[in-house]
Design an enzyme around this catalytic site. Structure first.
Site, PDB file in Angstrom:
ATOM      1  N   ASN A 230       2.167  -5.159  -3.185  1.00  0.00           N
ATOM      2  CA  ASN A 230       0.796  -5.526  -2.839  1.00  0.00           C
ATOM      3  C   ASN A 230      -0.013  -4.271  -2.541  1.00  0.00           C
ATOM      4  O   ASN A 230       0.472  -3.348  -1.888  1.00  0.00           O
ATOM      5  CB  ASN A 230       0.838  -6.419  -1.577  1.00  0.00           C
ATOM      6  CG  ASN A 230      -0.446  -7.163  -1.316  1.00  0.00           C
ATOM      7  OD1 ASN A 230      -1.001  -7.788  -2.219  1.00  0.00           O
ATOM      8  ND2 ASN A 230      -0.936  -7.115  -0.088  1.00  0.00           N
TER       9      ASN A 230
ATOM     10  N   ASP B 117     -12.130 -10.191  -0.922  1.00  0.00           N
ATOM     11  CA  ASP B 117     -13.436 -10.272  -0.258  1.00  0.00           C
ATOM     12  C   ASP B 117     -14.376  -9.282  -0.928  1.00  0.00           C
ATOM     13  O   ASP B 117     -13.935  -8.401  -1.664  1.00  0.00           O
ATOM     14  CB  ASP B 117     -13.358 -10.071   1.269  1.00  0.00           C
ATOM     15  CG  ASP B 117     -12.652  -8.803   1.700  1.00  0.00           C
ATOM     16  OD1 ASP B 117     -12.532  -7.858   0.898  1.00  0.00           O
ATOM     17  OD2 ASP B 117     -12.219  -8.748   2.867  1.00  0.00           O
TER      18      ASP B 117
ATOM     19  N   HIS C 101     -10.127  -6.169  -2.446  1.00  0.00           N
ATOM     20  CA  HIS C 101     -11.203  -5.871  -1.492  1.00  0.00           C
ATOM     21  C   HIS C 101     -12.302  -5.115  -2.238  1.00  0.00           C
ATOM     22  O   HIS C 101     -12.179  -3.921  -2.500  1.00  0.00           O
ATOM     23  CB  HIS C 101     -10.672  -5.006  -0.339  1.00  0.00           C
ATOM     24  CG  HIS C 101      -9.701  -5.726   0.539  1.00  0.00           C
ATOM     25  ND1 HIS C 101     -10.088  -6.751   1.377  1.00  0.00           N
ATOM     26  CD2 HIS C 101      -8.372  -5.587   0.706  1.00  0.00           C
ATOM     27  CE1 HIS C 101      -9.025  -7.208   2.027  1.00  0.00           C
ATOM     28  NE2 HIS C 101      -7.973  -6.521   1.631  1.00  0.00           N
TER      29      HIS C 101
ATOM     30  N   GLU D 148      -6.007 -10.880  -1.260  1.00  0.00           N
ATOM     31  CA  GLU D 148      -6.869 -10.620  -0.089  1.00  0.00           C
ATOM     32  C   GLU D 148      -8.332 -10.458  -0.509  1.00  0.00           C
ATOM     33  O   GLU D 148      -9.019  -9.537  -0.050  1.00  0.00           O
ATOM     34  CB  GLU D 148      -6.433  -9.333   0.629  1.00  0.00           C
ATOM     35  CG  GLU D 148      -4.966  -9.264   0.992  1.00  0.00           C
ATOM     36  CD  GLU D 148      -4.600  -8.031   1.823  1.00  0.00           C
ATOM     37  OE1 GLU D 148      -5.500  -7.292   2.249  1.00  0.00           O
ATOM     38  OE2 GLU D 148      -3.390  -7.832   2.042  1.00  0.00           O
TER      39      GLU D 148
ATOM     40  N   GLU E 122       0.813  -1.229   0.000  1.00  0.00           N
ATOM     41  CA  GLU E 122       0.000   0.000   0.000  1.00  0.00           C
ATOM     42  C   GLU E 122       0.844   1.277   0.000  1.00  0.00           C
ATOM     43  O   GLU E 122       0.631   2.173   0.809  1.00  0.00           O
ATOM     44  CB  GLU E 122      -0.977  -0.035   1.182  1.00  0.00           C
ATOM     45  CG  GLU E 122      -1.886  -1.265   1.144  1.00  0.00           C
ATOM     46  CD  GLU E 122      -2.734  -1.451   2.402  1.00  0.00           C
ATOM     47  OE1 GLU E 122      -2.693  -0.603   3.293  1.00  0.00           O
ATOM     48  OE2 GLU E 122      -3.433  -2.474   2.484  1.00  0.00           O
TER      49      GLU E 122
HETATM   50  O1  G3I Z   1      -3.569  -7.187  18.778  1.00  0.00           O
HETATM   51  C1  G3I Z   1      -4.605  -6.439  19.417  1.00  0.00           C
HETATM   52  C2  G3I Z   1      -5.020  -7.097  20.663  1.00  0.00           C
HETATM   53  O2  G3I Z   1      -3.934  -7.087  21.550  1.00  0.00           O
HETATM   54  C3  G3I Z   1      -6.231  -6.374  21.238  1.00  0.00           C
HETATM   55  O3  G3I Z   1      -6.692  -7.062  22.348  1.00  0.00           O
HETATM   56  C4  G3I Z   1      -7.352  -6.275  20.213  1.00  0.00           C
HETATM   57  C5  G3I Z   1      -8.537  -5.473  20.710  1.00  0.00           C
HETATM   58  O4  G3I Z   1      -9.278  -4.956  19.631  1.00  0.00           O
HETATM   59  O5  G3I Z   1      -6.853  -5.640  19.072  1.00  0.00           O
HETATM   60  C6  G3I Z   1      -5.783  -6.359  18.485  1.00  0.00           C
HETATM   61  O6  G3I Z   1      -5.367  -5.735  17.326  1.00  0.00           O
HETATM   62  C7  G3I Z   1      -6.213  -5.847  16.210  1.00  0.00           C
HETATM   63  C8  G3I Z   1      -5.489  -6.601  15.120  1.00  0.00           C
HETATM   64  O7  G3I Z   1      -6.262  -6.614  13.946  1.00  0.00           O
HETATM   65  C9  G3I Z   1      -5.143  -8.031  15.524  1.00  0.00           C
HETATM   66  O8  G3I Z   1      -6.311  -8.743  15.785  1.00  0.00           O
HETATM   67  C10 G3I Z   1      -6.580  -4.457  15.742  1.00  0.00           C
HETATM   68  O9  G3I Z   1      -7.400  -3.817  16.703  1.00  0.00           O
HETATM   69  C11 G3I Z   1      -7.291  -4.518  14.420  1.00  0.00           C
HETATM   70  O10 G3I Z   1      -7.414  -3.180  13.917  1.00  0.00           O
HETATM   71  C12 G3I Z   1      -6.474  -5.328  13.436  1.00  0.00           C
HETATM   72  O11 G3I Z   1      -7.183  -5.341  12.202  1.00  0.00           O
HETATM   73  C13 G3I Z   1      -6.507  -5.896  11.103  1.00  0.00           C
HETATM   74  C14 G3I Z   1      -6.231  -4.806  10.061  1.00  0.00           C
HETATM   75  O12 G3I Z   1      -5.587  -5.395   8.943  1.00  0.00           O
HETATM   76  C15 G3I Z   1      -5.362  -3.693  10.612  1.00  0.00           C
HETATM   77  O13 G3I Z   1      -5.036  -2.798   9.618  1.00  0.00           O
HETATM   78  C16 G3I Z   1      -7.387  -6.957  10.485  1.00  0.00           C
HETATM   79  O14 G3I Z   1      -7.550  -8.034  11.413  1.00  0.00           O
HETATM   80  C17 G3I Z   1      -6.763  -7.469   9.175  1.00  0.00           C
HETATM   81  O15 G3I Z   1      -7.705  -8.285   8.515  1.00  0.00           O
HETATM   82  C18 G3I Z   1      -6.434  -6.299   8.283  1.00  0.00           C
HETATM   83  O16 G3I Z   1      -5.796  -6.797   7.132  1.00  0.00           O
HETATM   84  C19 G3I Z   1      -5.435  -5.839   6.129  1.00  0.00           C
HETATM   85  C20 G3I Z   1      -4.179  -6.361   5.450  1.00  0.00           C
HETATM   86  O17 G3I Z   1      -3.177  -6.638   6.397  1.00  0.00           O
HETATM   87  C21 G3I Z   1      -3.678  -5.375   4.391  1.00  0.00           C
HETATM   88  N1  G3I Z   1      -4.726  -5.050   3.454  1.00  0.00           N
HETATM   89  C22 G3I Z   1      -5.995  -4.598   4.033  1.00  0.00           C
HETATM   90  C23 G3I Z   1      -6.494  -5.629   5.049  1.00  0.00           C
HETATM   91  C24 G3I Z   1      -7.857  -5.231   5.581  1.00  0.00           C
HETATM   92  O18 G3I Z   1      -7.802  -4.046   6.318  1.00  0.00           O
END
Ligand code: G3I
Length: 344
Positions: A196, A263, A232, A261, A155
């Site tokens: 990516n 969806d 996406h 990725e 990105e």
């Molecule tokens: O790790 C913490 C944890 O300690 C805490 O308890 C919890 C409470 O909400 O949050 C956890 O972190 C979360 C993390 O995922 C791990 O689960 C974050 O809040 C959450 O924002 C994060 O979201 C991820 C997101 O990337 C962040 O940008 C999504 O799961 C993940 O699907 C998403 O994936 C991205 C790709 O990497 C890149 N392309 C876009 C895609 C979708 O956004």
């Protein structure tokens, strides 16, 4: 329905070696993808993999490649400077190996999900470059021989094709991209190295920026080997029409391509037209992959609505994957499977 799907998969797992390419359970995306000559993948939520047996069974049965949804990101690997936590990612490596799956490494350089010590630190350009070099070298070395593709930079452009204002671009200038690919290649020459992004499916200012960048990197001998299209989509925005043309121009530059990725989110509550449009979104991208010459994999960003990032980010939208929260197959699942079968 849910029971019979799980039972069929579980029974098959007893009578054939789990996940071997030629022995994928019948009536799965995996067996259809084997026939079509591409890999089918999913992002994996490591908590779900540990705690949910149905989820665990389906990841092995349905997919021939996996990507860590979060545990290979920098904040997960090095939450405290110099203190690494590879354990959750290593568990995915073991799972993939046991199920004869390829692993997509996600992600080495991104502006998001970086540790606070990095983003809040006051580093000079030289220090930051050294920190990035160590991160890439340590990470790729740790997983050497176990990762099929690395998403090296993620990105880096805005939708209008300008550079995204990130800690990397701001501090190091555009040269961080060539550096990152060179460092990654040095640490694991066998891993295929990818750019990516999202909103880069079709011809657009953003994909034009990538095209120009790849030309420059190639001319400079930088080991860039793949163009990753996240995919996406959202039903209200439709499907980009120039995806195949775009993949082909990157392939002509000598790159492999991959959907990394995919969806298709829906405004909720979903009606049946939206559900059909969603299936169409998944299959349009898949058809582009199948028609391209060097599109090697098609990865879903999660396969069940039970664990999905969309509702947390896009209020009022969701149901973005091919299986319901109860692991029921949606029209999208059947369209992906049938499209793969037709290509087999
Ligand atoms: O790790 C913490 C944890 O300690 C805490 O308890 C919890 C409470 O909400 O949050 C956890 O972190 C979360 C993390 O995922 C791990 O689960 C974050 O809040 C959450 O924002 C994060 O979201 C991820 C997101 O990337 C962040 O940008 C999504 O799961 C993940 O699907 C998403 O994936 C991205 C790709 O990497 C890149 N392309 C876009 C895609 C979708 O956004």
């Amino acid at each position: 329905m849910r029971r019979s799907l799980i039972a069929a998969v579980a029974l098959t797992a007893l009578i054939v070696p789990a996940g071997a390419a030629q022995a994928a359970p019948p009536d799965t995306l995996r067996s259809a993808a084997n026939g079509a000559g591409i890999r089918i993948g999913t992002a994996v939520d490591m908590s779900a993999l540990a705690e949910d047996e149905q989820y665990r069974t389906l990841v092995g049965a349905e997919f021939s490649t996996v990507t860590a949804e979060n545990v290979m990101k920098w904040e997960a690997l090095e939450p405290t400077r110099g203190v690494h936590n590879y354990e959750p990612a290593d568990r995915l490596v073991q799972y993939a190996r046991a199920h004869h799956q390829k692993l997509r490494g996600h992600v080495l350089v991104w502006h998001s999900q970086n540790p606070a010590w990095l983003t809040e630190g006051d580093f000079s350009p030289a220090e930051l470059r050294q920190i990035l070099r160590e991160h890439i070298t340590d990470t790729v070395t740790h997983f050497k021989g176990k990762v099929w593709h690395w998403d090296v930079v993620n990105e880096i452009f805005n939708d209008d094709g300008t550079w995204r204002d990130t800690i990397w671009y701001r501090t190091l200038g555009p040269g961080f991209v060539a550096d990152a690919f060179r460092w990654a290649h040095r640490a694991d020459p066998a891993a295929k190295l990818y750019l990516n992004d999202y909103n880069n499916e079709g011809l657009s200012p953003k994909s034009d920026a990538y095209y120009a960048l790849v030309q420059q990197l190639k001319a400079a001998g930088v080991p860039v080997q793949g163009y990753g299209v996240q995919g996406h989509l959202a039903t209200q925005y439709g499907v980009p029409q120039t995806t195949l043309e775009n993949l082909r121009r990157f392939e002509r530059l000598g790159l492999d391509t991959a959907f990394t990725e995919v969806d298709v989110r829906i405004p909720l509550p979903a009606d049946s037209a939206e559900v059909q449009a969603q299936a169409q979104g998944f299959t349009t991208l898949l058809q582009a992959c199948l028609l391209a010459q060097r599109c090697v994999s098609y990865t879903l960003w999660g396969f069940t609505d039970r664990y999905n990032w969309v509702p947390g980010v896009f209020e009022g939208e969701g149901e973005a994957t091919p299986l319901t929260e109860d692991y029921e197959r949606k029209p999208a699942y059947r369209s992906i499977r049938d499209t793969l079968r037709l290509a087999g």
